[in-house]
Design an enzyme around this catalytic site. Structure first.
Site, PDB file in Angstrom:
ATOM      1  N   GLY A   8      21.368  54.557  39.940  1.00  0.00           N
ATOM      2  CA  GLY A   8      22.105  54.205  40.646  1.00  0.00           C
ATOM      3  C   GLY A   8      23.372  55.269  41.211  1.00  0.00           C
ATOM      4  O   GLY A   8      23.404  56.426  40.486  1.00  0.00           O
ATOM      5  N   ASN A   9      24.396  54.695  41.899  1.00  0.00           N
ATOM      6  CA  ASN A   9      25.338  55.830  42.459  1.00  0.00           C
ATOM      7  C   ASN A   9      26.248  56.165  41.468  1.00  0.00           C
ATOM      8  O   ASN A   9      26.682  57.335  41.519  1.00  0.00           O
ATOM      9  CB  ASN A   9      26.037  55.124  43.627  1.00  0.00           C
ATOM     10  CG  ASN A   9      25.280  54.900  44.928  1.00  0.00           C
ATOM     11  OD1 ASN A   9      24.953  56.345  45.567  1.00  0.00           O
ATOM     12  ND2 ASN A   9      24.948  54.029  45.363  1.00  0.00           N
ATOM     13  N   THR A  10      26.513  55.189  40.443  1.00  0.00           N
ATOM     14  CA  THR A  10      27.430  55.465  39.358  1.00  0.00           C
ATOM     15  C   THR A  10      26.727  55.615  37.804  1.00  0.00           C
ATOM     16  O   THR A  10      27.104  56.715  37.199  1.00  0.00           O
ATOM     17  CB  THR A  10      28.442  54.438  39.291  1.00  0.00           C
ATOM     18  OG1 THR A  10      29.243  54.137  40.635  1.00  0.00           O
ATOM     19  CG2 THR A  10      29.398  54.648  38.335  1.00  0.00           C
ATOM     20  N   THR A  12      22.921  55.506  35.653  1.00  0.00           N
ATOM     21  CA  THR A  12      21.534  55.689  35.623  1.00  0.00           C
ATOM     22  C   THR A  12      20.956  54.582  34.486  1.00  0.00           C
ATOM     23  O   THR A  12      21.682  55.128  33.118  1.00  0.00           O
ATOM     24  CB  THR A  12      20.895  56.980  35.354  1.00  0.00           C
ATOM     25  OG1 THR A  12      21.255  57.652  36.732  1.00  0.00           O
ATOM     26  CG2 THR A  12      19.468  57.095  35.437  1.00  0.00           C
ATOM     27  N   ASP A 114      16.132  50.111  44.901  1.00  0.00           N
ATOM     28  CA  ASP A 114      16.592  49.317  43.835  1.00  0.00           C
ATOM     29  C   ASP A 114      16.615  47.674  44.560  1.00  0.00           C
ATOM     30  O   ASP A 114      16.209  46.693  43.612  1.00  0.00           O
ATOM     31  CB  ASP A 114      17.916  49.681  43.430  1.00  0.00           C
ATOM     32  CG  ASP A 114      19.075  49.913  44.460  1.00  0.00           C
ATOM     33  OD1 ASP A 114      18.773  50.026  45.566  1.00  0.00           O
ATOM     34  OD2 ASP A 114      20.403  49.781  43.913  1.00  0.00           O
ATOM     35  N   ARG A 115      17.251  47.637  45.560  1.00  0.00           N
ATOM     36  CA  ARG A 115      17.227  46.235  46.309  1.00  0.00           C
ATOM     37  C   ARG A 115      15.856  45.754  46.231  1.00  0.00           C
ATOM     38  O   ARG A 115      15.518  44.428  46.138  1.00  0.00           O
ATOM     39  CB  ARG A 115      17.947  46.123  47.582  1.00  0.00           C
ATOM     40  CG  ARG A 115      19.238  46.612  47.380  1.00  0.00           C
ATOM     41  CD  ARG A 115      20.013  46.857  48.735  1.00  0.00           C
ATOM     42  NE  ARG A 115      20.588  45.654  49.234  1.00  0.00           N
ATOM     43  CZ  ARG A 115      20.793  45.237  50.350  1.00  0.00           C
ATOM     44  NH1 ARG A 115      21.234  46.325  51.182  1.00  0.00           N
ATOM     45  NH2 ARG A 115      21.056  43.911  50.958  1.00  0.00           N
ATOM     46  N   ASP A 134      23.602  41.582  42.733  1.00  0.00           N
ATOM     47  CA  ASP A 134      23.418  42.992  41.825  1.00  0.00           C
ATOM     48  C   ASP A 134      24.934  43.572  41.735  1.00  0.00           C
ATOM     49  O   ASP A 134      25.647  44.014  42.768  1.00  0.00           O
ATOM     50  CB  ASP A 134      22.516  43.863  42.189  1.00  0.00           C
ATOM     51  CG  ASP A 134      22.235  45.137  41.353  1.00  0.00           C
ATOM     52  OD1 ASP A 134      23.046  45.338  40.315  1.00  0.00           O
ATOM     53  OD2 ASP A 134      21.360  45.944  41.427  1.00  0.00           O
ATOM     54  N   THR A 137      27.903  49.892  41.845  1.00  0.00           N
ATOM     55  CA  THR A 137      28.898  50.276  42.629  1.00  0.00           C
ATOM     56  C   THR A 137      29.207  49.618  43.901  1.00  0.00           C
ATOM     57  O   THR A 137      30.369  49.396  44.155  1.00  0.00           O
ATOM     58  CB  THR A 137      28.442  51.787  43.086  1.00  0.00           C
ATOM     59  OG1 THR A 137      27.833  52.461  41.985  1.00  0.00           O
ATOM     60  CG2 THR A 137      29.392  52.556  43.719  1.00  0.00           C
ATOM     61  N   THR A 189      51.623  42.738  35.608  1.00  0.00           N
ATOM     62  CA  THR A 189      51.016  43.430  36.439  1.00  0.00           C
ATOM     63  C   THR A 189      49.524  43.707  36.313  1.00  0.00           C
ATOM     64  O   THR A 189      48.548  43.388  37.045  1.00  0.00           O
ATOM     65  CB  THR A 189      51.569  44.966  37.020  1.00  0.00           C
ATOM     66  OG1 THR A 189      52.985  44.812  37.381  1.00  0.00           O
ATOM     67  CG2 THR A 189      50.762  45.296  38.048  1.00  0.00           C
TER      68      THR A 189
END
Length: 265
Positions: A8-10, A12, A114-115, A134, A137, A189
């Site tokens: 994935g982008n972020t 694995t 992946d999709r 899913d 990212t 906060t």
């Protein structure tokens, strides 16, 4: 054993299958700068901890299945399979690979691997109609018809992207831990931001899935909604539409695609 790798982008995610059972899994950061040799060393270190695998890099691995949303990493993993697993059948999900799922999209090449893999697993495990949510990212929503077709989906900013954006763009806010707050009404906060993320995304999921289900089936109640992805547990308890949670959905899909293609190689 079958080694499955979901890039994935972020992050694995790697999984080790013994037949249909996933017996080991790892999650590492995705780094587009890693070379094939660095990836091979990383794989060797991870798999060396498993008692069923040998000391050599290829010992115990009789198949590899890979999907990636980062082209540079896919290129290096292709080199890993060639140099270090030359005798092991490998399936890299790309155009031409048999998935068994028709893609009803204006341009099928635009759909992330992946999709499609998630759609394969969802259809196999639960049947259609189904919607896969899913939490990666990006938060993606993918629709599978009653006939097992991938019909399209929705892409929204992911949880971590939203947290980072708040910390960068709002002067008085900072990056926080993504965690469930004590109550919806935050008393400070950090809790206020956590509430906005957790309950805001739960509301987004409920709203988007409800609208998708109306378009996907005559009876929206027939649609099975499956959650996956590393941050799915944050929303599971707050969403009213999720029916199933399968954290290894993509890895299972990779196993299925490997089985459908390895006999053709």
């Amino acid at each position: 054993m079958l080694l499955t790798i979901d890039v994935g982008n972020t992050h694995t995610v790697l999984g080790l299958f013994d037949g249909e059972d996933i017996v080991e899994h790892w999650r590492i950061s995705t780094d587009a700068r890693r070379t094939a040799d660095e990836l091979a060393v990383l794989l060797h270190g991870l798999m060396g901890m498993h008692p069923l695998l040998g000391d050599d890099l290829g010992d115990g691995i009789d198949g590899i299945a890979i999907c990636a949303t980062v082209p540079s990493v896919l290129h290096e993993l292709r080199e890993v399979t060639r140099r270090y697993y030359g005798d092991v059948p490998a399936v890299l999900v790309e155009p031409g690979v048999k998935t068994g799922v028709p893609i009803l999209f204006d341009n099928p090449k635009e759909v992330g691997a992946d999709r499609i893999i998630n759609a394969v697993a969802a259809n196999e495990l639960y049947g259609g109609p189904a919607i896969v949510v899913d939490f990666g990212t990006a938060t993606t929503f993918d629709a599978v018809s009653a006939r097992g077709e991938y019909v399209g989906g929705v892409i929204a900013p992911g949880i971590e992207i939203s947290v980072e954006a708040l910390g960068v763009r709002a002067a008085m806010l900072r990056k926080i831990e993504v965690a469930r707050p004590r109550s919806v009404i935050g008393k400070n906060t950090v809790e206020a931001m956590q509430s906005g993320i957790v309950y805001g995304f739960a509301g987004q999921v409920d709203g988007v899935v409800t609208r998708m289900a109306r378009e996907l089936a005559e009876d929206p109640d027939e649609v099975t909604v499956i959650a996956t992805g590393g941050l799915a547990p944050m929303v599971l308890g707050e969403s009213s539409v999720i029916d199933e949670h399968e954290p290894w959905l993509t890895l299972i899909g990779l196993r299925l695609v490997y089985e459908r293609n390895v006999s053709r190689m």
